[in-house]
Structure formats: C-alpha cells, structure tokens
Design an enzyme around this catalytic site. Structure first.
Site, PDB file in Angstrom:
ATOM      1  N   GLU A 103     -36.827  59.416   5.310  1.00 15.94           N
ATOM      2  CA  GLU A 103     -37.618  60.054   5.329  1.00 15.94           C
ATOM      3  C   GLU A 103     -39.258  58.718   4.999  1.00 15.94           C
ATOM      4  OE1 GLU A 103     -37.686  61.914   7.069  1.00 15.94           O
ATOM      5  OE2 GLU A 103     -36.860  63.262   6.713  1.00 15.94           O
ATOM      6  N   SER A 372      -8.951  84.299  38.028  1.00 17.77           N
ATOM      7  CA  SER A 372      -9.578  84.912  38.842  1.00 17.77           C
ATOM      8  C   SER A 372     -10.765  85.402  39.194  1.00 17.77           C
ATOM      9  CB  SER A 372      -9.020  86.074  39.726  1.00 17.77           C
ATOM     10  OG  SER A 372      -7.066  85.750  39.329  1.00 17.77           O
TER      11      SER A 372
END
Length: 678
Positions: A103, A372
């Site tokens: 950081e 389908s």
C-alpha cells in the site's frame, strides 16, 4: 569611405544592459523570497490551526439498507462482525512489511502525501494500460475510511487532504499504521487484520506467517476481486507480487520470498453466512455498485447507504419457494430463476440456487447451453426476412451441407412429422430440422446480430448448431432478450438498482435506463402469438397450463445437461433453469422441473393482478386460414385457425377446393370477405 565604429563605443551600452539585468534578477529574487516567506508563514499558520483543531468523530456508519420496489426495507448488506483489535507492537514484522509493500512503501518517509508514489503509480498505470497501482498513502486511506464517504468529488478530495494533514499532526506514524490495520476492510465482513486473520486462517494476527501476511496484505486493494474463497488464483498471484516487492525493498531475501510462494495456505472453510432475504440478489447489488459504479465495497456494505432496488418482495418469496420446493428432493440438483418487468427492465425476483447457505454461486449468471429456448431469436429474424407463420418446411431426417462441411441434427427421440410443417408447428413441437433450415435460409450472421441486439452478450459462432442453442448464455442474458420481445421490440437493459442515497441524503447513484427499439411491434407480436402454442396442448411446455392459465408465451429448452423454460405475460418475463453444477447429465424428467418451477412461480407472482392479453399493435392483420393449405379459409373448411400476420404478408388466395360454383361468384366473394374480417 565611412569609418566603422570601434568596439569601445559599445562598452557603455553593454554595461547598461548588464546592470539592468542584474536589477531585474534582484527584484525577481526579492519577490520570490517574499512569496516564499509569506507562503511559509501561511503554511505554518495553517498547520498550527489544523494542529489546534480536534479531529472529527469517525464515521462508523450503520450497515447499508436495502429497499424494495415499494420503498420498504427488506434487508441489510452487512450485519457486521466485531473487530478483533490488535496492537502494532504485537504484530509480526512480516505483516507490517507486507502491508507497506502493498500500500505505501514510503509511509515512514513522507508526511501524509507521496509525490514519488503518485509519479510511480502514473508510470505503472501508463505502462500496463490500466489502473494497476493506486497513489493514496496509508494516511490518506485512513482519513477517507474514518471520516468521509467515497464519492469522487473535489470537495471530498480537499477534505481528505486536510484530514490527512491533521492525522499526521495528531498521531505518530506507528499510531496511524495501527489505526489503519484495525480499520481496513478485508472482505466478507472482516474489518481489521485481527478479524481477517481469524476469518481466513482461524488464527490470531500475531501468529501469521510470512506467506499468510503477504496473502492478507493483498486483499484490501480489491476485497471482492481478491476474495480467497471466490478467486484464489488471483489472490495467490497478488501474494506473489507482494513477496517480490518485499524482497525488492530489502525486507526479506529472494530465497525467503520464493519459499513463501511455495508454502501451502491452510485456508479456513468459508463460514455459513447468516440467513438474509434475497441473498443472491443482495450479492448482485454489491457487485453492481462496486464493479459498475466504482463504489468502495466497505462503503457499500457499512456506509449507511440507502439502496433503492427494483425487487418485489412477494415475488422474491414465491421464487425462492418454487426453486427450493421442486429441486430440493434431488441432491445436488440446482435451479435458477430471474423475473423482470419487460416494460422497464426492472428485476423483480432473482434466485441463484436452491440454498444460499450451501452455495453462494449465483447461477443466474452461469453460462449454460439454452437449447431450443434460443430459437425465438431465430424465428424473429426469420419473420423480419420474409418468413410468415405459415411458411412450410419438410420435417424429416436431413443432412445439411454448409461451407464444405455437413451437419445432421436430430429431433428429440427422432420424432418427425414427415411432411411440410408451418413455423407455428415448428415452434410448438421444437422441430430442429425446421430451425436449422431457417437459419441457413436467413443467414447465420443476421441471426447473431439480432441476438446481440436483443440482449445476448455472450459470443456466438456462425455454425448450424447456433439454431439449436449450442452456445452458452446466462439466464440473465436470456431474461433481457425475452423482455425485449415481450415489450414489443424495445430493449430495456436489466436494472436492479434505481438509486443510492448516502447518510447525508445525497444521491450518489441514479439509474437512467436508456431503452432502444430493436424490432418492430408487429414482428414481436406475431412471434409472441406463435410462441403461445408452446404452452398449449401439443406444445413442449403444455405442462404449465396445469397451474398457470393466463395469456402467456414461451419456449422450452432441453440439452443433455440443462432444462430451461423462458416465458412471459404482457407484464412479467421469467426464465428458469435446472441442472447440475459439475456437468452431470440431466435426466429428461428432471429437466421438466423447470416448467413446474416456472408455472408455480408465475401463478403466485401474478396472483391478484389484472389478467391482460397481449395488445394487437398497428401493422398486424389477423385472418382465418385453412390449416391444410395455408390459404384463406372459408366456412366450408374443416380445420381453420385464426392467425396473425405482419400486414402485407397474409395469404391472399382462397382455399381452392372450397370455391363456389361459377354461377354466383359475387355472393361467394362477399362471404369470404366477411369471414376473413371476423
């Protein structure tokens, strides 16, 4: 001859210019000196002022609240976990070094802001072509998390800068780092490294190893993105990156970094979250706010936000009950359901599995073969390119030749009509031969283009199997595409959040849905009427009529691994899927459970609402046709159907075997005209 001036004649001019230049430099230096002095005095006064001012009370807001489509609270995003406070002096040096490497490596060398860090982040991000590294220091992050919201405004940035200075003035570096480690969010409800160590490794933070320290230090950059339980590979890759940074910074040796990379991590099993309403939808809300709107996850969960959603709690309850009831008796069988209002794209119910406590994986976003249930997109394209409801194609075993290859599809259980069938019959029976013939007739690129316009985002390939839904899509995509058809061809991007308000009643997110017409109302309506046959006797989805009798249209889809039904009324589109997560084959009798779930849910979801039929738009004409010939019917025809057509495509000829004798043609024409207008 003119005499040239000597160099000595220019000496006074040179001296004058030099003196003038020196005078200018003196005045400039004097001005800069005064500017620096005044600036230093003002800065000193500002620092004294900030030093004398107490820091504000930290904003430990309540968990963010979720509101339904009626404006009522139905849940919260985070119950919160009690922090486990830790003292910096008790933490292993490896955890501190890993955190600083991840950081803010210059934390102990700057005074709250790191110019070097900003320049380094810009260079890395330009090189990578994306945001790989942030520029905020640990002090800035602490100021933001303790005191501010995460909105991206200049006023917030100015406040953050002032609070950063105050933190540096009021606290030592060690105190700031200790506050940070006890405050930062590590994901899955864990605030502070003490809680994170317990959650992920079931141990005290004081006992973390080098490998575990680097692993945890990587999570706060993106708690969801680097979740150890959901994205372990990403988390390990970031751990390796942090170990390399620690070695580069001289905190560990390269050998120690390599050894830590190879160390096995004993991750604790994910704890069972407390039961909340609409859990899968709740996770979807968090993901949307973080990934789409760029909000900080900690702020989303515990920022005291009011999150107004489109969810209908009664519909959600019915959806959860239906999925759990009809998939529950079969171990490992899973189901998913998403229900939306086609008129707005608003999500009304979302269920990503039958038991959130067992599996948090949201199958609404899982990619599966639609089978389908994909065919309506094909038939909409066909209607747009010259097909009509009575276009006939032979239903028989067929081998198709395309681009030098062959493709031989088969109908379910090899059931063929062995005669020419219409589009209506093909949709109702889910005839694969008709579908592939249609795809090759209209062109595969046209079909792919329309599917994407309707709302399908997954990649599709131009192969004959496209007609049979062979390429994976998610229920979420299917819901948007079907909603486009149900809303008369207008696509509304799906939305689950309408707005978000912060604790100060400021709107920080406002959804603005942009509808787009992608098909004509006439074509969408004719397709809808054709799809209604799927739910009638003889159709593949006729079972739903045992429970649900309102006007509706839909399409089933079955593969070896998936059972689908996608259907809608004028007011509600619902997609259901059933199957197994691990690719286990799905017996046909289990695939049909999707229809049972759909019917049960739709019956409950529409209870007490008006019964509406699909309105007939302009550009549509309905006529009676002779089913045997497909021509205009007469009162003498045995098998007659009232069929809708896009205006101009309806049949014009009268069924030939029923013409009246020549002796009275006028009377007969009047009779036919009267019959066709009924």
């Amino acid at each position: 001859m003119r005499e040239q001036p000597s160099s000595t004649q220019y000496e006074p001019i040179k001296i004058h210019l030099i003196l003038k230049g020196l005078s200018f430099l003196y005045k400039l230096a004097k001005g800069l000196t005064w500017t620096l002095v005044v600036g230093a005095l003002l800065s000193g006064l500002m620092l004294l002022y900030l030093k004398s001012r107490p820091l504000p009370v930290p904003n430990f807001f309540a968990p963010s609240m979720l509101y339904d489509d009626q404006g009522q609270v139905f849940g919260r995003l985070d119950d919160g976990e009690a922090r486990i406070p830790v003292r910096l002096a008790d933490l292993p040096p490896s955890l501190i070094a890993a955190t600083l490497a991840a950081e803010d490596k210059d934390f102990y060398r700057h005074h709250g802001f790191s110019i070097k860090g900003i320049l380094r982040a810009v260079a890395v991000n330009v090189r990578e072509g994306q945001i790989e590294q942030g520029a905020s220091t640990i002090t800035q992050q602490l100021a933001r998390n303790l005191y501010l919201t995460h909105d991206r405004t200049w006023s917030r940035k100015i406040k953050e800068a002032l609070l950063t200075v105050q933190l540096e003035l009021h606290y030592t570096k060690n105190q700031i780092l200790e506050l940070y480690l006890n405050q930062i969010y590590y994901g899955h409800g864990a605030y502070g490294v003490g809680r994170a160590a317990k959650l992920y490794f079931n141990k005290k933070a004081e006992d973390l190893t080098l490998a575990e320290s680097a692993f945890l230090a990587g999570i706060p950059r993106g708690p969801s993105h680097y979740s150890p339980w959901h994205h372990l590979d990403r988390a390990r890759k970031r751990q390796h990156h942090i170990l390399d940074l620690m070695a580069k910074n001289g905190k560990i040796t390269s050998a120690e970094a390599q050894q830590a990379k190879q160390s096995a991590l004993a991750l604790a099993p994910q704890t069972r979250p407390k039961q909340l309403k609409a859990n899968y939808f709740r996770d979807y809300v968090i993901s949307t706010l973080v990934n789409r709107y760029g909000l900080d996850e900690a702020m989303v969960r515990r920022g005291g936000l009011k999150i107004y959603t489109t969810l209908n709690t009664s519909m959600q309850r019915a959806a959860e009950q239906a999925v759990k009831q009809y998939t529950g008796p079969t171990p490992e069988l899973q189901g998913a359901l998403i229900s939306v209002d086609p008129r707005t794209g608003s999500i009304k119910a979302m269920v990503g599995g039958k038991d959130y406590l067992t599996s948090q994986y949201n199958r609404v976003f899982a990619k599966r073969q639609p089978g389908s249930s994909f065919k309506p997109f094909l038939y909409l394209s066909a209607l747009q390119h010259g097909f009509t409801p009575i276009t006939r194609i032979e239903s028989k075993p067929t081998t198709f030749v395309y681009q030098g290859g062959t493709y031989k599809p088969a109908n379910y259980r090899d059931q063929y009509a062995y005669r020419p069938i219409t589009m209506r019959e093909a949709i109702a029976r889910s005839d694969n031969i008709y579908a592939v013939s249609t795809l090759l007739a209209i062109g595969m690129d046209r079909e792919i283009s329309l599917a994407h316009q309707l709302g399908i985002k997954s990649p599709l390939k131009a192969t004959p199997s496209l007609a049979l839904g062979s390429y994976t899509v998610s229920p979420y995509e299917m819901a948007e595409a079907y909603a486009t058809i149900a809303s008369a061809g207008v696509r509304h991007p799906l939305v689950g959040i309408t707005k978000v308000v912060d604790p100060f009643n400021r709107i920080i997110v406002q959804e603005q849905n942009q509808p787009q017409r992608v098909a004509s109302p006439a074509h969408a309506f004719v397709l809808t009427k054709l799809m209604s046959s799927v739910l009638e006797p003889g159709g593949t989805g006729y079972r739903v009529r045992q429970q649900f009798t309102r006007p509706a249209a839909g399409k089933t889809g079955t593969t070896d691994w998936d059972g689908w039904i996608a259907g809608y009324t004028p007011d509600l589109v619902t997609i259901t899927w059933v199957g197994y997560d691990q690719g286990k084959r799905l017996p046909h009798h289990q695939a049909r459970l999707s229809q049972t779930i759909w019917a049960h849910y739709m019956k409950e979801a529409t209870k007490g609402q008006p019964v509406n039929d699909f309105p007939v738009p302009a550009g549509v004409k309905g006529v009676y046709i002779d089913e045997e010939t497909g021509k205009l019917a007469t009162p003498l025809c045995d098998r007659v159907r009232f069929e809708y057509f896009v205006s101009g495509t309806e049949p014009k000829e009268i069924a030939p075997q029923h013409r009246m004798p020549e002796k009275d043609p006028t009377l007969w024409e009047q009779l036919v005209d009267w019959w066709s207008r009924l």
